[in-house]
Motif scaffolding. Structure first.
Motif, PDB file in Angstrom:
ATOM      1  N   UNK A   1       0.911  -1.230  -0.045  1.00 10.39           N
ATOM      2  CA  UNK A   1       0.182   0.088  -0.027  1.00 10.39           C
ATOM      3  C   UNK A   1       0.858   1.099  -0.023  1.00 10.39           C
ATOM      4  N   UNK A   2       1.665   1.267   0.839  1.00  8.97           N
ATOM      5  CA  UNK A   2       2.936   2.491   0.860  1.00  8.97           C
ATOM      6  C   UNK A   2       3.639   2.561  -0.391  1.00  8.97           C
ATOM      7  N   UNK A   3       3.900   1.562  -1.125  1.00 10.29           N
ATOM      8  CA  UNK A   3       4.724   1.447  -2.238  1.00 10.29           C
ATOM      9  C   UNK A   3       3.738   2.212  -3.536  1.00 10.29           C
ATOM     10  N   UNK A   4       2.546   1.728  -3.264  1.00 12.84           N
ATOM     11  CA  UNK A   4       1.523   2.098  -4.429  1.00 12.84           C
ATOM     12  C   UNK A   4       0.759   3.178  -4.164  1.00 12.84           C
TER      13      UNK A   4
ATOM     14  N   UNK B   1      -7.449  -2.471  -8.240  1.00  8.27           N
ATOM     15  CA  UNK B   1      -6.496  -2.945  -7.063  1.00  8.27           C
ATOM     16  C   UNK B   1      -5.335  -4.033  -7.830  1.00  8.27           C
ATOM     17  N   UNK B   2      -5.798  -4.981  -8.664  1.00 12.01           N
ATOM     18  CA  UNK B   2      -4.963  -6.051  -9.061  1.00 12.01           C
ATOM     19  C   UNK B   2      -3.650  -5.404  -9.590  1.00 12.01           C
ATOM     20  N   UNK B   3      -3.670  -4.726 -10.576  1.00 14.39           N
ATOM     21  CA  UNK B   3      -2.205  -4.347 -11.094  1.00 14.39           C
ATOM     22  C   UNK B   3      -1.471  -3.690 -10.027  1.00 14.39           C
ATOM     23  N   UNK B   4      -1.833  -2.843  -8.984  1.00  9.53           N
ATOM     24  CA  UNK B   4      -1.086  -2.613  -8.049  1.00  9.53           C
ATOM     25  C   UNK B   4      -0.726  -3.321  -7.027  1.00  9.53           C
ATOM     26  N   UNK B   5      -1.721  -4.322  -6.888  1.00  9.38           N
ATOM     27  CA  UNK B   5      -1.236  -5.363  -5.883  1.00  9.38           C
ATOM     28  C   UNK B   5      -0.095  -6.291  -6.441  1.00  9.38           C
TER      29      UNK B   5
ATOM     30  N   UNK C   1       2.223  -5.453  -8.968  1.00 12.62           N
ATOM     31  CA  UNK C   1       3.316  -4.517  -9.055  1.00 12.62           C
ATOM     32  C   UNK C   1       3.863  -4.438  -7.771  1.00 12.62           C
ATOM     33  N   UNK C   2       2.836  -4.156  -6.543  1.00 12.53           N
ATOM     34  CA  UNK C   2       3.432  -4.276  -5.289  1.00 12.53           C
ATOM     35  C   UNK C   2       4.464  -5.488  -4.909  1.00 12.53           C
ATOM     36  N   UNK C   3       3.878  -6.579  -5.045  1.00  4.93           N
ATOM     37  CA  UNK C   3       4.639  -7.691  -4.768  1.00  4.93           C
ATOM     38  C   UNK C   3       6.028  -7.930  -5.497  1.00  4.93           C
ATOM     39  N   UNK C   4       5.865  -7.284  -6.783  1.00  4.87           N
ATOM     40  CA  UNK C   4       7.360  -7.272  -7.646  1.00  4.87           C
ATOM     41  C   UNK C   4       8.305  -6.433  -6.820  1.00  4.87           C
ATOM     42  N   UNK C   5       7.828  -5.193  -6.413  1.00  7.60           N
ATOM     43  CA  UNK C   5       8.757  -4.146  -5.966  1.00  7.60           C
ATOM     44  C   UNK C   5       9.106  -4.616  -4.452  1.00  7.60           C
ATOM     45  N   UNK C   6       8.255  -5.699  -3.720  1.00 10.68           N
ATOM     46  CA  UNK C   6       8.709  -5.874  -2.341  1.00 10.68           C
ATOM     47  C   UNK C   6       9.887  -6.898  -2.623  1.00 10.68           C
ATOM     48  N   UNK C   7       9.827  -7.632  -3.616  1.00  8.93           N
ATOM     49  CA  UNK C   7      10.990  -8.629  -4.007  1.00  8.93           C
ATOM     50  C   UNK C   7      12.283  -7.897  -4.321  1.00  8.93           C
ATOM     51  N   UNK C   8      12.021  -6.882  -5.407  1.00  6.48           N
ATOM     52  CA  UNK C   8      13.211  -6.205  -5.948  1.00  6.48           C
ATOM     53  C   UNK C   8      13.827  -5.208  -4.859  1.00  6.48           C
TER      54      UNK C   8
END
Length: 259
Positions: A55-58, A217-221, A223-230
């Motif tokens: 949520x913070x990242x997105x 919300x799905x694209x944000x979730x 993409x958020x998962x990808x950013x968490x890993x990266x």
């Protein structure tokens, strides 16, 4: 003309408002460690921290609401909550009424018995009373693969897995079927239980949103998962809640539950 313009402006405002919501209600099971639980009045756990970070990242905000697991899908389908983030397994049945993000976790089902029990993975499910949390994939597996096929077994539903394990510990039931990480959590917490077998179900956890994804919300979730890993945040959460386990890249490849 003024009336017409005012009406158009009003309708445009309604249309824009549908996508403008920035505080989303996340439904959780507050008795499902290490993914979601409440301690000292605060929501804690792997999924709680992950969804907060996404949520913070997105650029949106979340608040959490504890709901009975047996009714959490219905609550999402009816729009009473906006997201489910609490170790939710992707199933074909659920996919008919909600939409899923890409998966981020994989589990099987573990068979728990008392530490002093002589039961094994086969005898635990024969002429015995077995418990599972209502509304879970474990409960559905027992219904579909044992009860419906005439196996002599009594299935008992529980509001939470903690309640099921308590009954197991005092001898009211013979076994509990639950997700592997949940089972390991009970064992590592020193509960009077042990794992005697694994049912290979190859399930995947994902976040869920209302069918049709009305707030995008799905694209944000995803993409958020990808950013968490990266960004290494996923690895930090793994080290905190699952020490010693490698942080696999997320999102995971999607397995179609309807096949």
């Amino acid at each position: 003309m003024r009336v017409l313009l005012a009406s158009v402006a009003f309708l445009m405002g309604l249309s824009l408002g549908l996508g403008a919501k920035e505080v989303f209600v996340v439904g959780v099971d507050a008795a499902f460690p290490p993914f979601t639980w409440v301690e000292g009045g605060e929501y804690r756990g792997f999924d709680v921290e992950a969804i907060k970070a996404i949520a913070e990242l997105q650029g949106f905000k979340v608040e959490f609401r504890d709901l009975p697991w047996a009714g959490i899908i219905t609550a999402l389908a009816q729009g009473k909550i906006d997201i489910i983030a609490s170790g939710l397994t992707v199933t074909c049945e659920r996919a008919q009424v909600v939409d899923f993000s890409l998966p981020y976790w994989e589990v099987d089902q573990a068979i728990l018995v008392r530490k002093d029990s002589d039961l094994n993975a086969i005898t635990a499910f024969f002429r015995s009373v077995v418990g599972a949390q209502a509304g879970t994939s474990a409960y559905a597996w027992i219904e579909e693969n044992l009860v419906a096929k005439g196996v002599e077994i009594q299935l008992r539903a529980y509001e939470t897995y903690d309640m099921a394990v308590r009954d197991l510990e005092i001898g009211r039931i013979a076994a509990v079927l639950c997700d592997t990480d949940t089972a390991l959590g009970f064992v590592e917490a020193g509960r009077n239980v042990k794992i005697v077998g694994i049912v290979k179900t190859g399930e995947q956890y994902a976040y869920a949103v209302t069918k049709g994804d009305p707030y995008g919300l799905l694209p944000r979730l995803n993409e958020g998962l990808r950013k968490l890993y990266e960004l290494g945040i996923w690895a930090e959460l793994m080290a905190k809640y699952f020490p010693g386990r490698p942080a696999e890249p997320v999102p995971l490849p999607f397995k179609d539950p309807c096949r």
